[in-house]
Design a protein around this motif. Structure first.
Motif, PDB file in Angstrom:
ATOM      1  N   MET A 128     121.255  46.974 159.489  1.00  0.00           N
ATOM      2  CA  MET A 128     121.079  45.756 160.281  1.00  0.00           C
ATOM      3  C   MET A 128     122.392  44.996 160.318  1.00  0.00           C
ATOM      4  O   MET A 128     123.180  45.022 159.373  1.00  0.00           O
ATOM      5  CB  MET A 128     119.958  44.898 159.701  1.00  0.00           C
ATOM      6  N   PHE A 130     124.198  41.232 162.108  1.00  0.00           N
ATOM      7  CA  PHE A 130     123.927  39.993 162.836  1.00  0.00           C
ATOM      8  C   PHE A 130     125.221  39.248 163.141  1.00  0.00           C
ATOM      9  O   PHE A 130     126.273  39.523 162.551  1.00  0.00           O
ATOM     10  CB  PHE A 130     122.955  39.093 162.061  1.00  0.00           C
ATOM     11  N   VAL A 140     120.797  39.960 166.515  1.00  0.00           N
ATOM     12  CA  VAL A 140     120.535  40.850 165.388  1.00  0.00           C
ATOM     13  C   VAL A 140     120.290  42.252 165.941  1.00  0.00           C
ATOM     14  O   VAL A 140     119.535  42.425 166.896  1.00  0.00           O
ATOM     15  CB  VAL A 140     119.314  40.397 164.564  1.00  0.00           C
ATOM     16  N   TYR A 141     120.924  43.239 165.346  1.00  0.00           N
ATOM     17  CA  TYR A 141     120.807  44.620 165.794  1.00  0.00           C
ATOM     18  C   TYR A 141     120.348  45.481 164.616  1.00  0.00           C
ATOM     19  O   TYR A 141     120.636  45.175 163.466  1.00  0.00           O
ATOM     20  CB  TYR A 141     122.159  45.145 166.297  1.00  0.00           C
ATOM     21  N   TYR A 142     119.665  46.579 164.939  1.00  0.00           N
ATOM     22  CA  TYR A 142     119.230  47.492 163.882  1.00  0.00           C
ATOM     23  C   TYR A 142     119.582  48.919 164.266  1.00  0.00           C
ATOM     24  O   TYR A 142     119.788  49.247 165.442  1.00  0.00           O
ATOM     25  CB  TYR A 142     117.722  47.360 163.632  1.00  0.00           C
ATOM     26  N   VAL A 153     117.001  43.735 167.929  1.00  0.00           N
ATOM     27  CA  VAL A 153     115.667  43.700 167.311  1.00  0.00           C
ATOM     28  C   VAL A 153     114.619  43.294 168.340  1.00  0.00           C
ATOM     29  O   VAL A 153     114.926  42.677 169.368  1.00  0.00           O
ATOM     30  CB  VAL A 153     115.641  42.731 166.102  1.00  0.00           C
ATOM     31  N   THR A 155     112.111  41.150 168.099  1.00  0.00           N
ATOM     32  CA  THR A 155     111.789  39.726 168.173  1.00  0.00           C
ATOM     33  C   THR A 155     113.040  38.887 167.927  1.00  0.00           C
ATOM     34  O   THR A 155     113.579  38.884 166.817  1.00  0.00           O
ATOM     35  CB  THR A 155     110.725  39.358 167.125  1.00  0.00           C
ATOM     36  N   ILE A 157     115.578  35.733 167.186  1.00  0.00           N
ATOM     37  CA  ILE A 157     115.521  34.559 166.317  1.00  0.00           C
ATOM     38  C   ILE A 157     116.263  33.418 167.008  1.00  0.00           C
ATOM     39  O   ILE A 157     117.447  33.557 167.359  1.00  0.00           O
ATOM     40  CB  ILE A 157     116.189  34.833 164.960  1.00  0.00           C
ATOM     41  N   THR A 194     113.282  40.052 157.129  1.00  0.00           N
ATOM     42  CA  THR A 194     112.349  40.901 157.856  1.00  0.00           C
ATOM     43  C   THR A 194     112.021  42.124 157.008  1.00  0.00           C
ATOM     44  O   THR A 194     112.899  42.687 156.354  1.00  0.00           O
ATOM     45  CB  THR A 194     112.899  41.333 159.223  1.00  0.00           C
ATOM     46  N   GLY A 198     112.856  43.775 162.060  1.00  0.00           N
ATOM     47  CA  GLY A 198     113.068  42.755 163.079  1.00  0.00           C
ATOM     48  C   GLY A 198     111.914  42.521 164.030  1.00  0.00           C
ATOM     49  O   GLY A 198     112.072  41.818 165.033  1.00  0.00           O
ATOM     50  N   LYS A 199     110.725  43.036 163.708  1.00  0.00           N
ATOM     51  CA  LYS A 199     109.556  42.740 164.547  1.00  0.00           C
ATOM     52  C   LYS A 199     108.994  41.367 164.195  1.00  0.00           C
ATOM     53  O   LYS A 199     108.562  40.612 165.068  1.00  0.00           O
ATOM     54  CB  LYS A 199     108.487  43.816 164.368  1.00  0.00           C
ATOM     55  N   TRP A 201     109.579  37.873 161.296  1.00  0.00           N
ATOM     56  CA  TRP A 201     110.586  37.228 160.457  1.00  0.00           C
ATOM     57  C   TRP A 201     109.956  36.162 159.569  1.00  0.00           C
ATOM     58  O   TRP A 201     109.005  35.485 159.967  1.00  0.00           O
ATOM     59  CB  TRP A 201     111.656  36.562 161.319  1.00  0.00           C
TER      60      TRP A 201
END
Length: 327
Positions: A128, A130, A140-142, A153, A155, A157, A194, A198-199, A201
C-alpha cells in the motif's frame, strides 16, 4: 595524591569511551547525501537518497555501490525490497516509483495526476502507498502483485483541512497482522487503518499540536492493539512536548507517555519488546510499551532499520550508524 579525583577521572574517561564505542559510522555516499529510506535484506542495506540515487551497503565488508547512477530519480524517500525487486518511492509531485531489477533501473508513473507520495509498505505480494490529498481526497493505492501493478483503493478517504503526510522516514505506513495503517499530520493528524485492502477504513484523531509543521510522522505497532506514534514539530526539534502518543486499544484512544522522547522524532520501530525512535536530536528507546523513553545516542538521524540483530540508522553526510540492540 587525590584518590577520589583520580577515580572520578578514570570513571569519566571510561564512560566517554564506552559511550563513543556504542556508535559506529560507515560511509555509503558523499557528504551531501542523506537517506530518508533504509531497509535491510540478507546482509545488505538499501538506502534511497535526496539525490535520487539508490545505494546498496554490505554490512560485512562495509562496501557500498550506487545502483542507479545512470538513472537518478529526484528526491527518493522510501524504499522496500520485495523478492528480487528493489522499489524506491519518489516524493516530488510526480507519482513515480523506481525499480531496480537485475541491475537495471526502471521508472514507472502510477497515477496520471501529480501526487506527492508520502509512504509505502510491502508485505509479500501485498502493498500500500499513500500521498498528499488531491482535490480533497487522500490518494491511496494497493498492489497484490508485489508492486508490479498498483490500483487506487475501492473506497476513497476524504482529507481533512490542512491534513497531509510527512514523507520523513518511510515509517508513516506499516503492515501488521493483515492490516495496513498510516498516519497523517498538519492541522489535522490521524491514525488510518484498513484490514481489507482499502474497502473499509477505521480512523481516529491523534492529539498532536494543530500546526502545518506538526503532527504524526511515524508509527510502530507491537501488535494490532498496542502501538505508538511519534512526531512533533520539525521546526522546533528539541521540544519534547506532544511528540509521542500510545494506544492499547488498536488506535481508538491515545495517551501521552510519562517520559517522552527527547524532541521531534521522524521514525519509530518496534523489535523484540523495544521501541526505537530517531530524529534531529538523537535516538531514544522504550522498554515499557512507550511509557518511558531513554536516550540511546545524540546526533541527527533520518530513518532506521534492524538487520542481523543490529540497529542501523541513516545519518548525515552519507553515513550509516550501527548500534547494538537494547536488551
Amino acid at each position: 595524591m587525590n584518590i577520589k579525583s583520580n577515580t572520578t577521572l578514570v570513571f569519566v574517561i571510561f564512560s566517554l569511551l564506552h559511550f563513543t564505542s556504542l556508535t559506529q559510522y560507515y560511509h555509503y555516499g558523499d557528504s551531501q547525501t542523506h537517506s530518508r529510506g533504509i531497509t535491510g535484506f540478507k546482509n545488505k542495506l538499501y538506502l534511497c537518497s535526496n539525490t535520487g540515487l539508490i545505494y546498496e551497503h554490505d554490512i560485512k565488508t562495509h562496501k557500498s555501490r550506487c545502483m542507479n547512477l545512470d538513472a537518478p530519480l529526484g528526491e527518493l524517500r522510501d524504499i522496500d525490497v520485495n523478492g528480487q525487486k528493489i522499489i524506491a518511492m519518489q516524493s516530488s509531485n510526480s507519482s513515480q516509483l523506481a525499480y531496480v531489477l537485475n541491475g537495471k533501473t526502471i521508472r514507472t508513473k502510477i497515477d496520471a495526476n501529480k501526487v506527492f507520495f508520502d509512504g509505502m509498505a510491502m508485505y509479500a505480494m501485498k502493498g500500500m502507498l499513500f500521498g498528499d490529498p488531491v482535490d480533497g481526497i487522500i490518494p491511496v493505492y494497493y498492489t497484490k502483485s508485489g508492486g508490479i501493478k498498483w490500483r487506487p483503493v475501492k473506497t476513497p478517504i476524504k482529507g481533512l483541512d490542512g491534513e497531509y503526510g510527512f514523507s520523513a522516514s518511510g515509517t508513516n505506513i506499516i503492515y501488521i497482522d493483515q492490516a495496513f495503517i498510516f498516519v497523517t499530520g498538519g492541522l489535522n493528524s490521524r491514525f488510518i487503518k484498513t484490514e481489507d485492502m482499502g474497502k473499509t477504513w477505521f480512523t481516529s484523531a491523534l492529539p498532536f499540536e494543530s500546526k502545518a509543521s506538526s503532527g504524526a510522522y511515524a508509527l510502530a505497532m507491537a501488535n494490532k492493539q498496542e502501538g505508538v506514534v511519534v512526531g512533533g514539530n520539525y521546526k522546533n526539534p528539541e521540544d519534547p512536548n506532544k511528540n509521542c502518543f500510545i494506544t492499547a486499544d488498536g488506535g481508538k484512544t491515545w495517551s501521552a507517555p510519562k517520559k517522552s522522547p527527547n524532541g521531534y522524532r521522524s521514525c519509530v520501530l518496534f523489535h523484540k519488546g523495544v521501541y526505537y525512535a530517531c530524529g534531529e536530536t538523537g535516538i531514544d528507546y522504550s522498554k515499557d510499551n512507550g511509557l518511558n523513553w531513554s536516550k540511546l545516542t545524540t546526533g541527527k538521524f533520518y530513518s532506521m532499520t534492524i538487520l542481523k540483530n543490529k540497529l542501523f540508522a541513516s545519518a548525515t553526510q552519507g553515513r550509516i550508524a550501527k548500534f547494538s540492540l537494547v536488551r
